[in-house]
Scaffold this active site. Structure first.
Site, PDB file in Angstrom:
ATOM      1  N   ASN A  33      71.602  92.126  72.989  1.00 31.34           N
ATOM      2  CA  ASN A  33      72.330  92.335  74.244  1.00 31.34           C
ATOM      3  C   ASN A  33      72.999  91.037  74.671  1.00 31.34           C
ATOM      4  O   ASN A  33      72.606  89.938  74.256  1.00 31.34           O
ATOM      5  CB  ASN A  33      71.397  92.856  75.350  1.00 31.34           C
ATOM      6  CG  ASN A  33      70.316  91.860  75.710  1.00 31.34           C
ATOM      7  OD1 ASN A  33      70.522  90.962  76.519  1.00 31.34           O
ATOM      8  ND2 ASN A  33      69.146  92.001  75.090  1.00 31.34           N
ATOM      9  N   CYS A  82      82.885  81.081  75.728  1.00 31.96           N
ATOM     10  CA  CYS A  82      84.296  80.688  75.731  1.00 31.96           C
ATOM     11  C   CYS A  82      85.217  81.890  75.615  1.00 31.96           C
ATOM     12  O   CYS A  82      86.317  81.898  76.174  1.00 31.96           O
ATOM     13  CB  CYS A  82      84.565  79.717  74.576  1.00 31.96           C
ATOM     14  SG  CYS A  82      84.004  78.021  74.874  1.00 31.96           S
ATOM     15  N   CYS A 133      69.940 106.062  72.350  1.00 26.05           N
ATOM     16  CA  CYS A 133      69.921 104.819  71.575  1.00 26.05           C
ATOM     17  C   CYS A 133      71.261 104.647  70.876  1.00 26.05           C
ATOM     18  O   CYS A 133      71.861 105.613  70.405  1.00 26.05           O
ATOM     19  CB  CYS A 133      68.785 104.851  70.545  1.00 26.05           C
ATOM     20  SG  CYS A 133      68.692 103.358  69.534  1.00 26.05           S
ATOM     21  N   CYS A 135      79.031  73.488  78.290  1.00 26.25           N
ATOM     22  CA  CYS A 135      80.027  73.581  77.224  1.00 26.25           C
ATOM     23  C   CYS A 135      81.197  72.646  77.515  1.00 26.25           C
ATOM     24  O   CYS A 135      81.661  71.924  76.630  1.00 26.25           O
ATOM     25  CB  CYS A 135      80.516  75.021  77.067  1.00 26.25           C
ATOM     26  SG  CYS A 135      81.836  75.238  75.842  1.00 26.25           S
TER      27      CYS A 135
END
Length: 291
Positions: free
Chosen positions: A72, A117, A138, A196
């Site tokens: 996820n 990003c 699912c 970052c």
């Protein structure tokens, strides 16, 4: 992971425990450290960062590489934040919800694009990814697709750690067409992850501090042979008129067809001419037999 590691007798165990039991039976020499918790919570996230920075084989040293195999976006983002803050190189991997495509990605904080990003469209549009899944349903899953992506990830890890071949920064897999796109993404200066952006600045300073390599142009030495026993001459330039003069007649060809070259007419030289004779072929052959 359930389809790659889980065995029926491991019913009741957590995923990480089942994975450890299976992998330990395959290779008992490998050291395993199992933690069954949600890395997106504050307490667990701090412990997760601590294991990255101090969980290496050397006492108190960082790990060499982090591999991401979560399912996820929230968990991936937590790993991305931890690695950006620590400056830790890691590899991300995933399989699409339709189970017929996947990817692997090598991420170097500050040097390449991190996971934040270029976020997925649903995340960039502030759509909660939990709303995309229906309760009790699912997502599609194929062990074959997962096996291929896992193999690509491990192969990239071996090339990176053992320093051979070409390490891919991004390698995709489309099972429907057997298509493997590759690319390298630069970091986004406006990335939402503060760490970052900080690592991007550090990387630019590090690159600027490197000594610049001067391009050395090697001059080719002129080759001069004093002796020319065989009388060989090289023509450096031939004019178009000289080529025409050395060409032979052009045959009649259908419209639209041309010749690349023609056979030049060889002018006879002195000593190569043969006088005409009225003798027949049989008489000439009889003379040759008597020689």
């Amino acid at each position: 992971m359930n389809r790659l590691f889980f065995q029926p007798h491991q019913a009741g165990l957590s995923k990480v425990e089942a994975a450890e039991h299976t992998l330990r039976s395959i290779n008992p020499d490998v050291q395993f450290e199992v933690h069954n918790y949600n890395i997106t919570t504050i307490d667990n996230f701090q412990h997760f960062m601590d294991r990255i920075s101090k969980g290496g084989l050397t006492e108190g040293g960082p790990v060499d590489l982090v591999l991401c195999c979560v399912d996820n976006f929230e968990a991936r983002l937590a790993i991305n934040t931890a690695c950006n803050e620590l400056g830790q190189i890691w590899m991300e991997s995933g399989v699409s919800e339709n189970a017929v495509s996947g990817h692997i990605q090598l991420i170097k904080p500050g040097e390449t694009a991190c996971f934040a990003c270029a976020p997925p469209l649903v995340v960039a549009a502030n759509i909660d990814e939990k709303t995309l899944k229906r309760d009790g349903v699912c997502a599609a899953s194929l062990p074959t697709t997962m096996g291929v992506v896992a193999g690509l990830l491990v192969q990239n890890v071996l090339k990176y750690l053992l320093n051979f071949g070409t390490v891919n920064f991004y390698l995709g897999y489309n099972a429907m067409q057997d298509f493997f796109p590759t690319m390298t993404m630069k970091p986004n200066p406006q990335c939402d992850d503060k760490y970052c952006r900080d690592k991007q600045g550090e990387f630019k300073l590090k690159e600027a501090a490197k000594p610049k390599q001067q391009l050395v142009v090697e001059e080719e030495e002129e080759i001069v042979h004093a002796d020319n026993d065989w009388g060989i001459e090289l023509m450096s330039e031939v004019s178009e008129e000289e080529l025409k003069a050395a060409s032979g007649p052009v045959p009649d060809l259908p419209e639209g067809i041309t010749v690349a070259y023609t056979i030049p007419i060889k002018e006879p030289t002195a000593g190569e001419t043969v006088e005409e004779s009225e003798q027949s072929l049989d008489e000439l052959m009889a003379q040759m037999k008597n020689l």
